[in-house]
Design an enzyme around this catalytic site. Structure first.
Site, short mmCIF file in Angstrom:
data_model
loop_
_atom_site.label_atom_id
_atom_site.label_comp_id
_atom_site.label_asym_id
_atom_site.label_seq_id
_atom_site.Cartn_x
_atom_site.Cartn_y
_atom_site.Cartn_z
N HIS A 1 -17.58 21.57 -6.97
CA HIS A 1 -17.97 22.62 -6.09
C HIS A 1 -18.93 21.91 -4.90
O HIS A 1 -19.23 21.99 -4.05
CB HIS A 1 -17.87 23.86 -6.01
CG HIS A 1 -18.27 24.28 -4.47
ND1 HIS A 1 -16.74 24.22 -3.34
CD2 HIS A 1 -19.08 24.58 -3.48
CE1 HIS A 1 -17.51 24.40 -2.40
NE2 HIS A 1 -18.48 25.61 -2.51
N CYS A 2 -20.18 21.71 -5.67
CA CYS A 2 -21.43 21.59 -5.12
C CYS A 2 -22.14 19.97 -4.17
O CYS A 2 -21.85 20.02 -2.89
CB CYS A 2 -22.42 22.20 -5.48
SG CYS A 2 -22.24 24.02 -6.45
N ILE A 3 -21.96 19.41 -5.28
CA ILE A 3 -22.71 18.18 -5.13
C ILE A 3 -21.45 17.01 -4.25
O ILE A 3 -21.74 16.57 -3.00
CB ILE A 3 -22.95 17.15 -6.96
CG1 ILE A 3 -24.14 17.68 -7.02
CG2 ILE A 3 -23.22 15.57 -6.00
CD1 ILE A 3 -24.17 17.41 -8.44
N ASP B 1 -21.55 19.44 -0.56
CA ASP B 1 -23.31 20.05 -0.14
C ASP B 1 -23.78 19.12 1.11
O ASP B 1 -24.29 19.63 2.13
CB ASP B 1 -23.75 20.99 -0.93
CG ASP B 1 -23.55 21.81 -1.56
OD1 ASP B 1 -22.53 22.57 -1.47
OD2 ASP B 1 -24.07 22.28 -2.67
#
Length: 458
Positions: A294-296, A299
């Protein structure tokens, strides 16, 4: 700030101003010290559920809120769907009466502390989708009362907490820093990491006021080893984006190095490992089939988006994104080359993909590049199946695909095997011995003695 548990150390930056104490803050701090503060965690996914369990294990009564009724039912029966939280840990807190799950927010006003851990995906146009933050904040605002601490953990762009969330709460007539307390503390979760978990990963804490920071640091310091106080919520929001943008940019760099090495007839993994022998000035990153989780993958787009509103182009961020999002296409090129060596076309070939999770030893398929690889290969007319010991099935535009047993027949009948997640439970020597050709995007076959012509690596 109140002392944390014995053995728990607080690492904090100096506050810019003394805390203006009031009755609401003192009452909340007293409840936190006595482990009597009731906690509500909105969102029971990869971030919210581990947080709720760790808080409960520290002695706080916790209610986990999630709009997915099936998830709530599973949690209340002691069935966890998060790999880092085995059923036994969840059941222990259920049996102790310290954890329960709800699908409605009716009793949210009973909570002294509310942590918001909802998704922040990208829209189809790659713009931030903060609708989940807004919805959660509105649910909290309907039940906001004096003495509550609200902590936003969802990753978002700088300014969200103060410019978006705060006005929702201020509309109630209560005053932030006096009547209630608002902080931003970005989650730092690395699923499957055996060394770092919620407890021992330092946690950033930014507050609207100094009283907010004290409340947030006291609460999170009660169950975490390190809390790092920030000067503002914006600084904490930006720090979180920097963490993941740093990784995205460096992964983009090594992915481009992999493309360069192929043109130069070199193996990128050997080159990177050689560079990593330098004891200073180099940090090891590895190439792969694309970014996942989900993050890299998400974001950096939040950072790029907010800067566009300020008439600034984040060139490094956008270039890295361009390289990383092109990697699934590069994997298909390698598949084509592997089949060409056998005088076969992609169209009509049988392709087995091993590992559809976004990284090794987890079940998380969010933003997994393997899903793109599957669709791209299918689009060229190949017959495609997958195996993943952690992922029983995946949804694709063409319907649901089920994970197939990794039998000798499955491997030997493939025209090419594509490795997109190097799960440690898989016998890679066996895979190399049986598969006619392999495209290895994770260097899973590094210890395998096999003719290099049969194994193509990123």
């Amino acid at each position: 700030a109140p002392a944390a548990d014995p053995g728990v150390q607080m690492t904090t930056q100096k506050r810019s101003a003394p805390v203006e104490r009031g009755p609401a803050l003192e009452t909340l701090l007293t409840k936190i010290r006595a482990r009597e503060a009731r906690v509500g965690v909105i969102g029971q996914g990869y971030v919210g559920l581990p947080l709720a369990v760790v808080m409960a294990e520290a002695g706080f009564p916790v209610v986990g809120y999630d709009v997915a009724v099936d998830k709530v039912e599973a949690l209340n029966q002691g069935r966890s769907y998060i790999g880092d939280i085995p059923d036994e840990r969840l059941k222990a807190q259920l049996d102790a009466g310290l954890y329960s799950a709800r699908a409605t927010f009716d009793d949210l006003a009973d909570a002294d502390v509310v942590s918001i851990c909802v998704p922040t995906p990208l829209s189809k146009t790659r713009d931030p989708d903060i609708s989940y933050i807004v919805a959660a904040s509105e649910n909290v605002a309907k039940r906001l009362r004096p003495g509550q601490l609200i902590v936003l953990e969802s990753t978002t762009y700088p300014g969200t907490t103060e410019e978006l969330v705060l006005p929702i709460f201020e509309a109630t007539g209560l005053t932030c820093g006096k009547d209630y307390f608002l902080c931003f503390s970005p989650e730092r979760v690395d699923p499957g990491n055996p060394r770092f978990d919620i407890r021992n990963t330092p946690r950033l804490m930014g507050g609207i006021t100094t009283a907010c920071i004290e409340a947030g640091a006291a609460m999170y310091g009660a169950f975490l080893e390190n809390v790092v106080e920030m000067s503002s919520t914006q600084a904490a929001e930006m720090a979180k984006l920097l963490e993941n943008t740093f990784r995205a940019v460096n992964i983009g760099l090594v992915n481009e190095v992999a493309l360069m090495c192929r043109k130069l007839g070199l193996e990128s993994w050997e080159v990177i490992d050689a560079a990593a022998t330098k004891p200073f000035g180099f940090m090891r990153f590895y190439p792969g089939p694309g970014l996942g989780g989900h993050c890299i993958p998400v974001d950096p787009h939040y950072l790029s988006w907010i800067l566009k509103t300020l008439n600034y182009t984040a060139r490094f961020v956008e270039l890295a994104s361009e390289v990383n999002t092109s990697m699934p296409d590069y994997v298909v090129e390698l598949v084509t080359d592997a089949l060409n060596q056998e005088r076969k076309a992609v169209n009509g070939s049988r392709v087995v993909v091993i590992g559809v999770a976004y990284k090794a030893n987890v079940s998380d398929v969010r933003e997994s590049p393997a899903l793109d690889v599957i669709e791209l290969i299918r689009g060229r007319g190949a017959e495609i199946v997958f195996h993943d010991p952690y992922v029983p099935s995946i949804r694709t535009p063409h319907g649901t695909m089920e994970s197939q047993p990794l039998t000798d027949e499955l491997l030997s009948s493939a025209d090419v095997v594509v490795i997109t997640a190097a799960h440690s439970s898989i016998d890679w020597r066996r895979v190399a011995a049986l598969a006619p050709a392999i495209v290895d995007t994770r260097n899973a076959t590094r210890a395998v003695e096999a003719p290099t012509a049969r194994i193509l690596k990123i």
